[in-house]
Design an enzyme around this catalytic site. Structure first.
Site, short mmCIF file in Angstrom:
data_model
loop_
_atom_site.label_atom_id
_atom_site.label_comp_id
_atom_site.label_asym_id
_atom_site.label_seq_id
_atom_site.Cartn_x
_atom_site.Cartn_y
_atom_site.Cartn_z
N LYS A 1 60.45 -8.48 -27.65
CA LYS A 1 60.59 -7.20 -27.46
C LYS A 1 61.44 -6.74 -26.14
CE LYS A 1 57.45 -3.19 -26.77
NZ LYS A 1 55.81 -2.85 -26.60
N SER B 1 54.16 0.28 -30.01
CA SER B 1 55.31 0.49 -29.53
C SER B 1 56.37 -1.08 -30.05
CB SER B 1 55.74 0.80 -28.33
OG SER B 1 55.23 -0.27 -27.39
N SER C 1 49.77 -1.49 -28.89
CA SER C 1 51.27 -1.99 -29.24
C SER C 1 51.66 -3.01 -30.14
CB SER C 1 52.26 -1.63 -28.24
OG SER C 1 52.38 -0.02 -28.20
N1 GLN Z 1 50.55 3.97 -28.42
C1 GLN Z 1 50.21 3.79 -26.93
C2 GLN Z 1 51.15 4.56 -26.12
O1 GLN Z 1 51.79 5.35 -26.51
C3 GLN Z 1 50.13 2.38 -26.84
C4 GLN Z 1 51.67 2.01 -26.31
C5 GLN Z 1 51.39 0.61 -26.05
O2 GLN Z 1 50.49 -0.24 -26.24
N2 GLN Z 1 52.63 -0.08 -25.32
O3 GLN Z 1 50.78 4.53 -25.12
#
Ligand code: GLN
Length: 407
Positions: A9, A84, A108
């Site tokens: 990532k 994400s 995410s």
């Molecule tokens: N969708 C969640 C957020 O926007 C989780 C993001 C994540 O786990 N990095 O914060």
């Protein structure tokens, strides 16, 4: 890991290589050191094949918030891959690599794993060092793997885990090295009533989840239906706390030390303001403003402090349920992959995509998404298991049981 091809990532530092958290503000920046988790994989001869697109600074649930543009779901290109860590999930699902790494602050890893029909683990908070991971919300962030099999998930977790002098929040224990667990014949699964009855839960996801529960019961396992009235408070508490932490963590991107600096600035103050204005995308700005607001002296007691209390209650209730049960079982997401553009105009509907995943981050527990078949339209569905903190080995064993039950 010799010969294993791994994608990273775009929020993990690998010395001498670009890392941007898919943000314009890190344009041109190269990492000055390698994240501990990556160092450990490299020492085992893993091959890092490249960086994967993600939501900017890991903020999002659809991979649409990226300076590079959106990622598409390989099962249906009109749909999101989840976020994400969307790029990392797609890279594995589309067989561009053997495994990949993501980070999970509120879902995410698990949510994109579910949307792409693969396995994704968020380990216990602190199981894997965060040294070299670009911070979003430090008391939530955790690195974890995506893979096609539980064995690969275990292997990657084993190699990356263990204490690290660079990260005081890393669990001060040696790395996991055996995945043998003394499994009982009958397991107890806790299922949250409020989740299965939730009006936002898609009918096909509910039906597939209920079918799994019936199969487990027919094998003699026990399902305990538990009450969790705080379900609807989890997402608000999560967003108050994570935006607060993000507003502080992202203050370092000032145009002075890393990456992008505005050409239109004329003095110190306009360098800060214009670099941040031009460098950050709209979702990151929204969160910095929200986080700054909840931490401001006028609002601190009403929001930040309250959310900390809610977090503590959620932790206590989760511990209590898991003291009587082996695991909590939940759908990973309330719907299969949604359409590109469907939620991007409405931040609150996007935030609700995290309904079932934020509990594990608020409480610090390990949780995994396991592929659980497809909808009639051919979209993957995931099921999520969560066990007590530091119990990845039992989680692995229970995941094997779920995998056998589903096959
Ligand atoms: N969708 C969640 C957020 O926007 C989780 C993001 C994540 O786990 N990095 O914060």
């Amino acid at each position: 890991m010799a010969g294993a091809v791994i994608a990273l990532k775009d929020n993990m530092s690998f010395k001498g290589h670009k890392v941007s958290a898919s943000s314009k503000i890190l344009e041109g920046f190269e990492a000055l050191y390698t994240a501990t988790a990556l160092e450990r994989l490299e020492a085992e001869d893993a091959i890092f094949i490249g960086r994967t697109n993600c939501d900017e600074f890991a903020m999002g649930a659809s991979n649409e918030n990226s300076a590079y543009g959106a990622v598409k779901n390989p099962f249906d290109e009109s749909r999101v891959p989840g976020g994400s860590s969307g790029g990392s999930a797609v890279a594995v699902a589309a067989n561009m690599c053997h495994c990949s790494l993501g980070s999970d602050t509120g879902g995410s890893i698990r949510q994109p794993a579910a949307f792409n029909g693969i396995y994704g683990l968020k380990p216990t908070y602190g199981r894997i060092s965060r040294w070299g991971l670009l911070a979003y919300a430090s008391s939530f962030d955790q690195i974890g793997p995506f893979a096609h099999s539980l064995e690969d998930i275990a292997l990657l977790t084993q190699i990356m885990s263990g204490k690290d002098a660079h990260d005081a929040t890393a669990i001060q224990e040696p790395s996991l090295n055996s995945w043998e667990s003394s499994s009982k014949e009958k397991q107890r699964f806790a299922v949250m009533k409020q989740a299965v009855e939730h009006p936002g839960l898609d009918e096909e996801v509910r039906a597939s989840f209920n079918a799994l529960l019936s199969k487990l019961e027919s094998q003699g396992h026990i399902i305990e239906w538990v009450d969790f009235p705080l379900l609807d408070q989890m997402v608000p508490a999560y967003y108050v706390l994570t935006t607060a932490e993000a507003s502080s963590n992202l203050s370092r991107y000032s145009g002075m030390m890393y990456g992008y600096r505005s050409n239109n600035a004329s003095d110190l103050e306009s360098t800060y303001t214009l670099s941040r204005t031009e460098g950050f995308g709209p979702e990151v700005k929204r969160r910095i403003m929200l986080g700054t607001f909840v931490l401001s002296s006028d609002q601190y007691d009403a929001y930040y402090e309250q959310a900390l209390k809610v977090r503590r209650v959620i932790q206590n209730q989760t511990d209590e349920i898991l003291s009587r049960n082996d695991a909590m079982l939940l759908p990973t997401t309330s719907t299969p992959a949604f359409k590109l553009g469907e939620k991007s105009k409405d931040p609150v509907s996007m935030y609700l995509a995290d309904l079932f995943t934020v509990q594990a981050n608020l409480a610090g527990n390990p949780a995994i998404s396991i592929p659980a078949g497809f909808t009639q339209g051919g979209l993957p569905i995931g099921v999520q298991l969560m066990t007590p903190r530091k119990s990845e080995i039992d989680l692995y064993d229970l995941s094997k049981l779920i995998e056998r039950t589903l096959s």
